[in-house]
Write an enzyme that holds these catalytic residues in place. Structure first.
Site, PDB file in Angstrom:
ATOM      1  N   HIS A 240       0.861  -1.184   0.000  1.00 11.51           N
ATOM      2  CA  HIS A 240       0.000   0.000   0.000  1.00 11.51           C
ATOM      3  C   HIS A 240       0.901   1.239   0.000  1.00 11.51           C
ATOM      4  O   HIS A 240       1.862   1.309   0.765  1.00 11.51           O
ATOM      5  CB  HIS A 240      -0.857  -0.017   1.274  1.00 11.51           C
ATOM      6  CG  HIS A 240      -1.922   1.024   1.298  1.00 11.51           C
ATOM      7  ND1 HIS A 240      -1.668   2.342   1.591  1.00 11.51           N
ATOM      8  CD2 HIS A 240      -3.241   0.943   1.041  1.00 11.51           C
ATOM      9  CE1 HIS A 240      -2.804   3.019   1.523  1.00 11.51           C
ATOM     10  NE2 HIS A 240      -3.771   2.200   1.193  1.00 11.51           N
ATOM     11  N   CYS A 278      -3.514   2.613  -4.573  1.00 17.36           N
ATOM     12  CA  CYS A 278      -4.454   3.382  -3.749  1.00 17.36           C
ATOM     13  C   CYS A 278      -4.526   4.796  -4.325  1.00 17.36           C
ATOM     14  O   CYS A 278      -3.633   5.623  -4.091  1.00 17.36           O
ATOM     15  CB  CYS A 278      -4.039   3.405  -2.282  1.00 17.36           C
ATOM     16  SG  CYS A 278      -5.176   4.441  -1.318  1.00 17.36           S
ATOM     17  N   HIS A 305      -7.525   0.525  -4.706  1.00 20.34           N
ATOM     18  CA  HIS A 305      -8.356   1.301  -3.773  1.00 20.34           C
ATOM     19  C   HIS A 305      -8.848   2.525  -4.532  1.00 20.34           C
ATOM     20  O   HIS A 305      -8.025   3.337  -4.970  1.00 20.34           O
ATOM     21  CB  HIS A 305      -7.539   1.795  -2.575  1.00 20.34           C
ATOM     22  CG  HIS A 305      -7.210   0.738  -1.568  1.00 20.34           C
ATOM     23  ND1 HIS A 305      -6.514   1.010  -0.409  1.00 20.34           N
ATOM     24  CD2 HIS A 305      -7.504  -0.579  -1.518  1.00 20.34           C
ATOM     25  CE1 HIS A 305      -6.389  -0.102   0.294  1.00 20.34           C
ATOM     26  NE2 HIS A 305      -6.972  -1.085  -0.356  1.00 20.34           N
ATOM     27  N   ASP A 348     -12.449   3.070  -1.081  1.00 18.94           N
ATOM     28  CA  ASP A 348     -11.710   3.339   0.138  1.00 18.94           C
ATOM     29  C   ASP A 348     -12.358   4.546   0.801  1.00 18.94           C
ATOM     30  O   ASP A 348     -12.742   5.503   0.127  1.00 18.94           O
ATOM     31  CB  ASP A 348     -10.258   3.638  -0.233  1.00 18.94           C
ATOM     32  CG  ASP A 348      -9.337   3.597   0.961  1.00 18.94           C
ATOM     33  OD1 ASP A 348      -9.707   2.976   1.971  1.00 18.94           O
ATOM     34  OD2 ASP A 348      -8.244   4.182   0.874  1.00 18.94           O
ATOM     35  N   HIS A 349     -12.491   4.468   2.072  1.00 19.25           N
ATOM     36  CA  HIS A 349     -13.051   5.551   2.883  1.00 19.25           C
ATOM     37  C   HIS A 349     -14.401   6.003   2.315  1.00 19.25           C
ATOM     38  O   HIS A 349     -14.767   5.698   1.206  1.00 19.25           O
ATOM     39  CB  HIS A 349     -12.100   6.754   3.000  1.00 19.25           C
ATOM     40  CG  HIS A 349     -10.765   6.363   3.580  1.00 19.25           C
ATOM     41  ND1 HIS A 349      -9.700   7.214   3.635  1.00 19.25           N
ATOM     42  CD2 HIS A 349     -10.344   5.200   4.134  1.00 19.25           C
ATOM     43  CE1 HIS A 349      -8.676   6.582   4.192  1.00 19.25           C
ATOM     44  NE2 HIS A 349      -9.042   5.360   4.494  1.00 19.25           N
ATOM     45  N   TYR A 363     -14.505   4.463   7.575  1.00 19.87           N
ATOM     46  CA  TYR A 363     -15.181   3.233   7.154  1.00 19.87           C
ATOM     47  C   TYR A 363     -16.657   3.225   7.536  1.00 19.87           C
ATOM     48  O   TYR A 363     -17.171   2.273   8.116  1.00 19.87           O
ATOM     49  CB  TYR A 363     -14.413   2.015   7.692  1.00 19.87           C
ATOM     50  CG  TYR A 363     -13.069   1.886   7.012  1.00 19.87           C
ATOM     51  CD1 TYR A 363     -12.947   1.178   5.823  1.00 19.87           C
ATOM     52  CD2 TYR A 363     -11.939   2.537   7.508  1.00 19.87           C
ATOM     53  CE1 TYR A 363     -11.728   1.087   5.159  1.00 19.87           C
ATOM     54  CE2 TYR A 363     -10.719   2.457   6.850  1.00 19.87           C
ATOM     55  CZ  TYR A 363     -10.620   1.728   5.681  1.00 19.87           C
ATOM     56  OH  TYR A 363      -9.423   1.644   5.017  1.00 19.87           O
TER      57      TYR A 363
HETATM   58  C1  DNO Z   1      -6.461   3.239   5.787  1.00 20.51           C
HETATM   59  C2  DNO Z   1      -5.846   2.166   5.017  1.00 20.51           C
HETATM   60  C3  DNO Z   1      -4.487   1.720   5.503  1.00 20.51           C
HETATM   61  C4  DNO Z   1      -4.113   0.421   4.810  1.00 20.51           C
HETATM   62  C5  DNO Z   1      -2.796  -0.135   5.248  1.00 20.51           C
HETATM   63  C6  DNO Z   1      -2.437  -1.334   4.408  1.00 20.51           C
HETATM   64  O1  DNO Z   1      -7.598   3.509   5.640  1.00 20.51           O
HETATM   65  O2  DNO Z   1      -5.809   2.474   3.667  1.00 20.51           O
HETATM   66  O3  DNO Z   1      -4.498   1.536   6.871  1.00 20.51           O
HETATM   67  O4  DNO Z   1      -5.069  -0.560   5.103  1.00 20.51           O
HETATM   68  O5  DNO Z   1      -1.821   0.811   5.174  1.00 20.51           O
HETATM   69  O6  DNO Z   1      -1.380  -1.991   5.017  1.00 20.51           O
END
Ligand code: DNO
Length: 391
Positions: A240, A278, A305, A348-349, A363
């Site tokens: 990531h 991401c 992501h 994501d988020h 989340y």
């Molecule tokens: C936060 C996430 C990170 C991710 C880690 C992967 O929302 O994108 O915490 O899960 O960095 O190791």
């Protein structure tokens, strides 16, 4: 792409049944109760996998199998920790779980200063304010030499924040930066710790003198050690990116840019050594132009992501709606759908909206559901373009 969702295990208020109703196909999760550095047994993996499958879903991606700090700073226990990591990868491979996300960020995972930044429409999103971060670094953490890392304007604003702050303001900032965003992702500090700043200082100490080059070498050492087991079981590792994609708190960060990504892919040039693209983390760096990056790295991307940021003056950034911001999700989806239509993707988020309350930071349920609907629509349109030979 495969529509996946980050789910925090049986204790998550968002149930697998709810996720099926909103079109989720695959689950992204981890054995969150196993302390970092310990082996994930076949029994524990099978148990969670069976639970997910009983709900008609599949466990598509592990996020994360955490890389212990001593692997990152090359402490004396690193080889033992790496052999535990290898054992966990073998066990995951035996159970058929073949995509493993991790990160190589020292001490602190993702960073935000405000977890409920208000939008005019009544929703809130995650936010990073450079002056608040400088306030934490210079006045609360009191890191030696921290002042040199910020502009005079940012430092002046940080001092003003400190002068006006109540003890509650200070507590909330510490909570946002090193507690609430870290514990649930198996970071170093959790809600149970009563001296988060003290723990944080001693972790920073472990990295004294560690340069970007040292950290790169430690990543190369780790990846070289785990590649044979990945080859044996067909497991794809996907790092990531650092969030935000820049050095922080005097710590090096090494997955921040196209140059960094080129470096780690080339350092251990094996198809099982790949990237989590991401879009949110990368778009928080003004130096990153995401569309050419996606084109360049799509073939080594094992997980995506989808999220987007807007960069604001003074080094601040905000998490934009998934249809906006500088990430250009439509174009990224075009690239990834064409390269590999089965690639797992999660939104994501999400914003907090419509009564979202008490979820892990970023989340939320409704906010992420809205984002998934938006992204699902983009994917349908792109698949149509592909079918009709338009792209
Ligand atoms: C936060 C996430 C990170 C991710 C880690 C992967 O929302 O994108 O915490 O899960 O960095 O190791």
């Amino acid at each position: 792409m495969e529509k996946t969702w980050r789910w925090f295990g049986r204790k998550d208020r968002i149930t697998l049944e709810m996720l099926r109703q909103i079109g989720v196909e695959g689950i992204v999760t981890a054995l969150h109760d196993i302390p970092n550095g310990e082996v994930w047994s076949v029994e524990a993996i099978e148990d969670l996998k069976g639970y997910i499958e009983a709900a008609g879903l599949r466990w598509s991606v592990v996020e994360s199998l955490p890389v212990s700090e001593a692997i990152k700073y090359a402490g004396p226990e690193r080889d033992t920790l790496i052999s535990n990591y290898i054992q966990s990868l073998a066990n995951l491979g035996k159970c058929g779980i073949k995509t493993v996300c991790y990160n190589f960020m020292p001490v602190i995972d993702w960073i935000r200063t405000d977890l409920e930044h208000p939008w005019p429409d009544g929703t809130t999103s995650l936010y990073f304010d450079m002056a608040e971060f400088a306030w934490f670094d210079t006045c609360i953490l009191q890191r030696e030499g921290a002042g040199a890392d910020y502009s005079p304007e940012v430092l002046q604003r940080a001092q003003q924040l400190d002068a006006e702050a109540t003890p509650e303001d200070r507590r909330r900032l510490v909570d946002n930066i090193i507690v609430k965003t870290q514990g649930f992702v198996n970071g170093n500090i959790s809600e149970k710790d009563n001296d988060p700043v003290g723990i944080f200082r001693s972790l920073l100490e472990k990295y004294r003198g560690i340069t970007k080059e040292n950290l790169r070498e430690n990543m190369r050492y780790f990846l070289s050690a785990v590649m044979p087991v990945c080859e044996e079981y067909g497991v794809n590792m996907c790092v990531h990116p650092d969030d935000p994609p820049m050095p922080v708190l005097g710590l090096p960060r090494i997955v921040t840019s196209a140059e960094d990504i080129d470096w780690f892919l080339g350092a251990v040039d094996n198809p099982h050594n790949g990237l989590t693209f991401c879009a949110g983390s990368l778009s928080a760096g003004a130096h990153n132009d995401l569309v050419p990056m996606a084109r360049r790295f799509a073939s080594r991307t094992h997980f995506v992501h989808l999220r987007s940021c807007d960069i604001l003056p003074g080094g601040n950034f905000i998490e934009a709606p998934h249809t906006a911001g500088r990430a250009n999700l439509v174009e990224l989806i075009r690239i990834f759908e064409k390269t590999n239509p089965t690639l797992p993707m999660r939104v994501d988020h999400g914003k907090n909206m419509l009564g979202d309350e008490g979820y892990n930071a970023g989340y939320s349920f409704h906010g992420r559901m809205l984002a998934l609907g938006q992204v699902d629509g983009m994917m349908a349109a792109v698949r149509n373009e592909i079918k009709n030979g338009l792209i």
